[in-house]
Design a protein around this motif. Structure first.
Motif, PDB file in Angstrom:
ATOM      1  N   GLU A   1     -13.068 -57.722  97.061  1.00 44.63           N
ATOM      2  CA  GLU A   1     -12.071 -57.441  98.249  1.00 44.63           C
ATOM      3  C   GLU A   1     -12.876 -56.423  99.207  1.00 44.63           C
ATOM      4  N   VAL A   2     -13.326 -55.104  98.299  1.00 44.53           N
ATOM      5  CA  VAL A   2     -14.152 -54.203  99.336  1.00 44.53           C
ATOM      6  C   VAL A   2     -15.154 -54.724  99.913  1.00 44.53           C
ATOM      7  N   TYR A   3     -15.965 -55.622  99.289  1.00 48.12           N
ATOM      8  CA  TYR A   3     -17.123 -56.174  99.782  1.00 48.12           C
ATOM      9  C   TYR A   3     -17.087 -56.824 101.047  1.00 48.12           C
ATOM     10  N   GLU A   4     -15.956 -57.753 101.059  1.00 54.72           N
ATOM     11  CA  GLU A   4     -15.422 -58.623 102.295  1.00 54.72           C
ATOM     12  C   GLU A   4     -14.815 -57.933 103.175  1.00 54.72           C
ATOM     13  N   CYS A   5     -13.938 -56.827 102.928  1.00 53.34           N
ATOM     14  CA  CYS A   5     -13.484 -55.934 103.939  1.00 53.34           C
ATOM     15  C   CYS A   5     -14.389 -55.307 104.835  1.00 53.34           C
ATOM     16  N   ARG A   6     -15.964 -54.807 104.136  1.00 59.23           N
ATOM     17  CA  ARG A   6     -17.037 -53.862 104.813  1.00 59.23           C
ATOM     18  C   ARG A   6     -17.685 -54.827 105.334  1.00 59.23           C
ATOM     19  N   LEU A   7     -17.779 -56.167 105.053  1.00 68.01           N
ATOM     20  CA  LEU A   7     -19.171 -57.068 105.543  1.00 68.01           C
ATOM     21  C   LEU A   7     -19.034 -57.056 107.068  1.00 68.01           C
ATOM     22  N   HIS A   8     -17.904 -57.387 107.647  1.00 60.86           N
ATOM     23  CA  HIS A   8     -18.100 -57.664 109.009  1.00 60.86           C
ATOM     24  C   HIS A   8     -18.427 -56.312 109.968  1.00 60.86           C
ATOM     25  N   LEU A   9     -17.789 -55.214 109.358  1.00 60.64           N
ATOM     26  CA  LEU A   9     -18.277 -54.011 109.981  1.00 60.64           C
ATOM     27  C   LEU A   9     -19.879 -53.667 109.932  1.00 60.64           C
ATOM     28  N   TYR A  10     -20.069 -53.824 108.598  1.00 61.91           N
ATOM     29  CA  TYR A  10     -21.743 -53.654 108.418  1.00 61.91           C
ATOM     30  C   TYR A  10     -22.500 -54.479 109.486  1.00 61.91           C
ATOM     31  N   ARG A  11     -21.964 -55.812 109.815  1.00 59.95           N
ATOM     32  CA  ARG A  11     -22.622 -56.632 110.714  1.00 59.95           C
ATOM     33  C   ARG A  11     -22.267 -56.097 112.118  1.00 59.95           C
ATOM     34  N   ARG A  12     -21.177 -55.748 112.391  1.00 62.94           N
ATOM     35  CA  ARG A  12     -20.961 -55.303 113.869  1.00 62.94           C
ATOM     36  C   ARG A  12     -21.839 -53.914 114.252  1.00 62.94           C
ATOM     37  N   TYR A  13     -22.049 -52.999 113.351  1.00 63.15           N
ATOM     38  CA  TYR A  13     -22.624 -51.848 113.611  1.00 63.15           C
ATOM     39  C   TYR A  13     -24.245 -51.846 113.426  1.00 63.15           C
ATOM     40  N   ALA A  14     -24.738 -53.015 112.895  1.00 61.53           N
ATOM     41  CA  ALA A  14     -26.072 -53.054 112.609  1.00 61.53           C
ATOM     42  C   ALA A  14     -26.822 -53.328 113.867  1.00 61.53           C
ATOM     43  N   ASP A  15     -28.101 -52.614 114.018  1.00 59.24           N
ATOM     44  CA  ASP A  15     -28.961 -52.884 115.052  1.00 59.24           C
ATOM     45  C   ASP A  15     -30.073 -53.910 114.396  1.00 59.24           C
ATOM     46  N   ILE A  16     -30.253 -53.709 113.116  1.00 62.65           N
ATOM     47  CA  ILE A  16     -31.136 -54.501 112.450  1.00 62.65           C
ATOM     48  C   ILE A  16     -30.586 -54.917 111.424  1.00 62.65           C
ATOM     49  N   ALA A  17     -30.529 -56.422 110.807  1.00 69.30           N
ATOM     50  CA  ALA A  17     -29.736 -56.712 109.391  1.00 69.30           C
ATOM     51  C   ALA A  17     -31.028 -57.523 108.926  1.00 69.30           C
ATOM     52  N   ILE A  18     -31.290 -56.980 107.576  1.00 74.43           N
ATOM     53  CA  ILE A  18     -32.303 -57.714 106.953  1.00 74.43           C
ATOM     54  C   ILE A  18     -31.614 -58.236 105.551  1.00 74.43           C
ATOM     55  N   VAL A  19     -31.796 -59.603 105.335  1.00 75.65           N
ATOM     56  CA  VAL A  19     -31.200 -60.192 104.041  1.00 75.65           C
ATOM     57  C   VAL A  19     -32.214 -59.903 103.020  1.00 75.65           C
ATOM     58  N   VAL A  20     -31.602 -59.399 102.084  1.00 77.37           N
ATOM     59  CA  VAL A  20     -32.415 -58.392 100.909  1.00 77.37           C
ATOM     60  C   VAL A  20     -32.667 -59.191  99.621  1.00 77.37           C
ATOM     61  N   ASP A  21     -31.966 -60.400  99.487  1.00 72.56           N
ATOM     62  CA  ASP A  21     -31.922 -61.522  98.370  1.00 72.56           C
ATOM     63  C   ASP A  21     -33.129 -61.766  97.764  1.00 72.56           C
ATOM     64  N   ASN A  22     -33.425 -61.288  96.529  1.00 71.77           N
ATOM     65  CA  ASN A  22     -34.970 -61.586  96.110  1.00 71.77           C
ATOM     66  C   ASN A  22     -35.913 -61.073  96.655  1.00 71.77           C
ATOM     67  N   LEU A  23     -36.002 -60.088  97.354  1.00 69.61           N
ATOM     68  CA  LEU A  23     -37.083 -59.365  98.023  1.00 69.61           C
ATOM     69  C   LEU A  23     -37.509 -58.082  97.254  1.00 69.61           C
ATOM     70  N   THR A  24     -38.616 -57.841  97.392  1.00 67.61           N
ATOM     71  CA  THR A  24     -39.004 -56.157  96.657  1.00 67.61           C
ATOM     72  C   THR A  24     -38.835 -55.228  97.616  1.00 67.61           C
ATOM     73  N   GLU A  25     -38.929 -54.153  97.415  1.00 67.26           N
ATOM     74  CA  GLU A  25     -38.870 -53.094  98.305  1.00 67.26           C
ATOM     75  C   GLU A  25     -39.899 -52.916  99.384  1.00 67.26           C
ATOM     76  N   GLU A  26     -40.891 -53.473  98.812  1.00 66.53           N
ATOM     77  CA  GLU A  26     -42.051 -53.405  99.913  1.00 66.53           C
ATOM     78  C   GLU A  26     -42.031 -54.354 100.935  1.00 66.53           C
ATOM     79  N   GLU A  27     -41.312 -55.501 100.509  1.00 63.88           N
ATOM     80  CA  GLU A  27     -40.905 -56.700 101.415  1.00 63.88           C
ATOM     81  C   GLU A  27     -40.028 -56.120 102.447  1.00 63.88           C
ATOM     82  N   ILE A  28     -38.914 -55.585 101.655  1.00 60.33           N
ATOM     83  CA  ILE A  28     -37.953 -55.193 102.857  1.00 60.33           C
ATOM     84  C   ILE A  28     -38.322 -54.131 103.911  1.00 60.33           C
ATOM     85  N   THR A  29     -39.192 -53.207 103.358  1.00 63.75           N
ATOM     86  CA  THR A  29     -39.629 -52.134 103.964  1.00 63.75           C
ATOM     87  C   THR A  29     -40.344 -52.721 105.054  1.00 63.75           C
ATOM     88  N   SER A  30     -41.114 -53.794 105.016  1.00 59.04           N
ATOM     89  CA  SER A  30     -42.089 -54.593 105.930  1.00 59.04           C
ATOM     90  C   SER A  30     -41.177 -55.113 107.084  1.00 59.04           C
TER      91      SER A  30
END
Length: 112
Positions: free
Chosen positions: A60-89
């Protein structure tokens, strides 16, 4: 330049988000709930999750916050199954060109 990771509850403060938006590029690392759940269960050094008792559970906390994260983000990166290096890149590639130029000129950093 600095990276600030304020924690998941920062998005609940309008004043905090206004300050972040005014002074920085806000990057949302969009992880599916299963990853968030695993991270919060495994991390012994984490503080409590704000809103957990009020909302009834982590999902419930995740679902409540998710729309706020998306609203304020200038950049959104889907990180599912990515390494730290791939996320950074992906973050670096997503930065606005004018920001990359400022970084290169100001710090002598080579941003590809």
């Amino acid at each position: 330049y600095s990276v600030i990771a304020p924690g998941g509850s920062a998005v609940l403060s309008l004043e905090s988000m206004k300050a972040l938006k005014k002074n920085s590029i806000v990057v949302f690392l969009d992880a599916p709930f299963k990853i968030i759940k695993t991270r919060t269960e495994e991390a012994e050094t984490r503080g409590g999750v704000i809103g957990l008792e009020k909302l009834g559970g982590l999902k419930e906390v995740y679902e409540c916050r998710l729309h706020l994260y998306r609203r304020y983000a200038d950049i959104a990166i889907v990180v599912d199954n990515l390494t730290e290096e791939e996320i950074t890149s992906r973050i670096i590639k997503s930065l606005p060109d004018n920001f990359k130029k400022q970084m290169t000129a100001h710090r002598g950093v080579d941003v590809l």
